[in-house]
Every structure is written in structure tokens, then in C-alpha cells.
Write a protein that holds these residues in place. Structure first.
Motif, PDB file in Angstrom:
ATOM      1  N   VAL A  73      10.293  -4.166  59.180  1.00 47.92           N
ATOM      2  CA  VAL A  73      10.712  -5.542  59.440  1.00 47.92           C
ATOM      3  C   VAL A  73      10.794  -5.747  60.948  1.00 47.92           C
ATOM      4  N   VAL A  74      10.096  -6.764  61.454  1.00 47.55           N
ATOM      5  CA  VAL A  74      10.135  -7.066  62.891  1.00 47.55           C
ATOM      6  C   VAL A  74      10.938  -8.325  63.190  1.00 47.55           C
ATOM      7  N   GLY A  75      11.300  -9.061  62.140  1.00 45.66           N
ATOM      8  CA  GLY A  75      12.123 -10.248  62.332  1.00 45.66           C
ATOM      9  C   GLY A  75      12.632 -10.780  61.017  1.00 45.66           C
ATOM     10  N   GLN A  76      13.744 -11.512  61.106  1.00 46.60           N
ATOM     11  CA  GLN A  76      14.363 -12.098  59.916  1.00 46.60           C
ATOM     12  C   GLN A  76      14.829 -13.506  60.258  1.00 46.60           C
ATOM     13  N   SER A  77      14.818 -14.356  59.255  1.00 48.75           N
ATOM     14  CA  SER A  77      15.249 -15.736  59.446  1.00 48.75           C
ATOM     15  C   SER A  77      16.746 -15.889  59.246  1.00 48.75           C
ATOM     16  N   GLN A  78      17.198 -17.089  59.475  1.00 49.12           N
ATOM     17  CA  GLN A  78      18.549 -17.490  59.100  1.00 49.12           C
ATOM     18  C   GLN A  78      18.576 -17.696  57.588  1.00 49.12           C
ATOM     19  N   MET A  79      19.722 -18.041  57.046  1.00 51.60           N
ATOM     20  CA  MET A  79      19.843 -18.345  55.623  1.00 51.60           C
ATOM     21  C   MET A  79      19.523 -19.819  55.393  1.00 51.60           C
ATOM     22  N   TYR A  80      18.811 -20.084  54.316  1.00 52.10           N
ATOM     23  CA  TYR A  80      18.434 -21.446  53.944  1.00 52.10           C
ATOM     24  C   TYR A  80      18.990 -21.773  52.565  1.00 52.10           C
ATOM     25  N   ALA A  81      19.257 -23.049  52.325  1.00 53.70           N
ATOM     26  CA  ALA A  81      19.808 -23.490  51.049  1.00 53.70           C
ATOM     27  C   ALA A  81      18.798 -23.388  49.915  1.00 53.70           C
ATOM     28  N   SER A  82      17.512 -23.471  50.232  1.00 50.08           N
ATOM     29  CA  SER A  82      16.503 -23.459  49.170  1.00 50.08           C
ATOM     30  C   SER A  82      15.292 -22.630  49.572  1.00 50.08           C
ATOM     31  N   GLN A  83      14.515 -22.264  48.574  1.00 43.60           N
ATOM     32  CA  GLN A  83      13.283 -21.535  48.832  1.00 43.60           C
ATOM     33  C   GLN A  83      12.305 -22.409  49.620  1.00 43.60           C
ATOM     34  N   ALA A  84      12.271 -23.696  49.318  1.00 37.45           N
ATOM     35  CA  ALA A  84      11.375 -24.610  50.038  1.00 37.45           C
ATOM     36  C   ALA A  84      11.710 -24.637  51.529  1.00 37.45           C
ATOM     37  N   ASN A  85      12.999 -24.630  51.863  1.00 38.69           N
ATOM     38  CA  ASN A  85      13.393 -24.620  53.271  1.00 38.69           C
ATOM     39  C   ASN A  85      13.008 -23.297  53.938  1.00 38.69           C
ATOM     40  N   ALA A  86      13.160 -22.188  53.215  1.00 38.97           N
ATOM     41  CA  ALA A  86      12.747 -20.887  53.753  1.00 38.97           C
ATOM     42  C   ALA A  86      11.242 -20.867  53.994  1.00 38.97           C
ATOM     43  N   GLU A  87      10.476 -21.435  53.078  1.00 35.85           N
ATOM     44  CA  GLU A  87       9.019 -21.487  53.249  1.00 35.85           C
ATOM     45  C   GLU A  87       8.632 -22.386  54.416  1.00 35.85           C
ATOM     46  N   ALA A  88       9.407 -23.445  54.657  1.00 34.79           N
ATOM     47  CA  ALA A  88       9.174 -24.276  55.842  1.00 34.79           C
ATOM     48  C   ALA A  88       9.451 -23.471  57.109  1.00 34.79           C
ATOM     49  N   GLY A  89      10.445 -22.589  57.057  1.00 34.83           N
ATOM     50  CA  GLY A  89      10.725 -21.701  58.188  1.00 34.83           C
ATOM     51  C   GLY A  89       9.575 -20.752  58.451  1.00 34.83           C
ATOM     52  N   VAL A  90       8.991 -20.206  57.383  1.00 29.54           N
ATOM     53  CA  VAL A  90       7.802 -19.343  57.518  1.00 29.54           C
ATOM     54  C   VAL A  90       6.693 -20.120  58.214  1.00 29.54           C
ATOM     55  N   ALA A  91       6.466 -21.355  57.780  1.00 33.72           N
ATOM     56  CA  ALA A  91       5.414 -22.183  58.385  1.00 33.72           C
ATOM     57  C   ALA A  91       5.683 -22.417  59.872  1.00 33.72           C
ATOM     58  N   ALA A  92       6.955 -22.591  60.236  1.00 29.64           N
ATOM     59  CA  ALA A  92       7.304 -22.794  61.641  1.00 29.64           C
ATOM     60  C   ALA A  92       6.994 -21.541  62.464  1.00 29.64           C
ATOM     61  N   VAL A  93       7.319 -20.364  61.927  1.00 26.47           N
ATOM     62  CA  VAL A  93       7.006 -19.121  62.644  1.00 26.47           C
ATOM     63  C   VAL A  93       5.498 -18.994  62.813  1.00 26.47           C
ATOM     64  N   LYS A  94       4.746 -19.260  61.763  1.00 24.29           N
ATOM     65  CA  LYS A  94       3.276 -19.185  61.860  1.00 24.29           C
ATOM     66  C   LYS A  94       2.750 -20.136  62.924  1.00 24.29           C
ATOM     67  N   ARG A  95       3.377 -21.313  63.039  1.00 26.28           N
ATOM     68  CA  ARG A  95       2.924 -22.326  63.997  1.00 26.28           C
ATOM     69  C   ARG A  95       3.284 -21.950  65.428  1.00 26.28           C
ATOM     70  N   TYR A  96       4.511 -21.459  65.657  1.00 18.83           N
ATOM     71  CA  TYR A  96       4.992 -21.254  67.030  1.00 18.83           C
ATOM     72  C   TYR A  96       4.767 -19.857  67.593  1.00 18.83           C
ATOM     73  N   ALA A  97       4.794 -18.835  66.753  1.00 22.40           N
ATOM     74  CA  ALA A  97       4.799 -17.446  67.244  1.00 22.40           C
ATOM     75  C   ALA A  97       3.619 -17.069  68.135  1.00 22.40           C
ATOM     76  N   PRO A  98       2.389 -17.454  67.780  1.00 17.83           N
ATOM     77  CA  PRO A  98       1.258 -16.955  68.573  1.00 17.83           C
ATOM     78  C   PRO A  98       1.248 -17.383  70.036  1.00 17.83           C
ATOM     79  N   GLU A  99       1.668 -18.607  70.327  1.00 12.24           N
ATOM     80  CA  GLU A  99       1.529 -19.156  71.669  1.00 12.24           C
ATOM     81  C   GLU A  99       2.838 -19.362  72.419  1.00 12.24           C
ATOM     82  N   ALA A 100       3.957 -19.041  71.790  1.00 14.32           N
ATOM     83  CA  ALA A 100       5.260 -19.308  72.415  1.00 14.32           C
ATOM     84  C   ALA A 100       5.427 -18.506  73.707  1.00 14.32           C
ATOM     85  N   ALA A 101       5.970 -19.161  74.702  1.00 17.73           N
ATOM     86  CA  ALA A 101       6.263 -18.495  75.967  1.00 17.73           C
ATOM     87  C   ALA A 101       7.499 -17.621  75.797  1.00 17.73           C
TER      88      ALA A 101
END
Length: 110
Positions: free
Chosen positions: A77-105
Motif C-alpha cells: 500500500v502506497v496510499g490510503q484515502s479518508q473515510m467516505y459515507a458511501s462507495q460512490a463517494n470513495a470511487e469519486a475519490g479514486v477518480a480524483a487521484v487518477k486525475r491529479y496524481a500524475p501531474e501534481a506539483a
């Protein structure tokens, strides 16, 4: 605005980072690393693995909340998210990591 990695030094002298979305919300938190070079390698691992199929695993905590982990190719494991109320919110968090991680300063606050 793009995402950003905030590299920090913990009170015990170890290093860690948080990946923040463009709105400033933390979307991924790293494990602790003993050396600064290791935490920098951890950031590079997140950059690479965030784009790899099957790298994310959404889980349910004992309190019923959802979270996700990002794993390297070796299963670590190289990273973990915060806790989310629903699976849909957790999946939105995954999408955010996919979007931001490659190019983030990286903001080194250590």
C-alpha cells in the motif's frame, strides 16, 4: 488549479505526504517513511500506480464507511484515502487521484 503533493515531516522525524485535489481536499495520504528520498520515491510510485489498472481497492471499514487504498505492483500500500459515507463517494475519490496524481506539483514543507 491542479492537485498538489504536500510533503511533510512528522513529529517523530519520519516523512509523509498528502495528495490534495484542486479544491484543497486531501484525497490520498501516504504511509510514513524514514528517509526523505524514500518519501519522494513514494510520490513517484503514486504517480505511476495511479494510472495502473487494478491498483485501487475500495474497502469497507468496521464502522461501515468506505475508503480506498492504492497499491504498488508488489502489493504494498502506497496510499490510503479518508473515510467516505458511501462507495460512490470513495470511487469519486479514486477518480480524483487518477486525475491529479500524475501531474501534481510537490510542495516540500518538511
Amino acid at each position: 488549479m491542479a492537485g498538489k503533493y504536500h510533503l511533510k515531516k512528522a513529529s517523530d522525524g519520519q516523512f509523509h505526504f498528502n495528495l490534495h485535489a484542486s479544491n484543497g481536499e486531501i484525497v490520498l495520504t501516504s504511509e510514513l517513511y524514514k528517509a526523505k528520498a524514500s518519501v519522494q520515491e513514494g510520490i513517484e510510485s503514486v504517480r505511476r500506480n495511479s494510472q495502473r489498472e487494478g491498483a485501487f481497492e475500495v474497502k469497507v471499514a468496521s464502522n461501515g464507511k468506505h475508503y480506498f487504498v492504492l497499491k504498488a505492483t508488489n502489493g504494498q500500500v502506497v496510499g490510503q484515502s479518508q473515510m467516505y459515507a458511501s462507495q460512490a463517494n470513495a470511487e469519486a475519490g479514486v477518480a480524483a487521484v487518477k486525475r491529479y496524481a500524475p501531474e501534481a506539483a510537490v510542495s516540500d514543507e518538511s
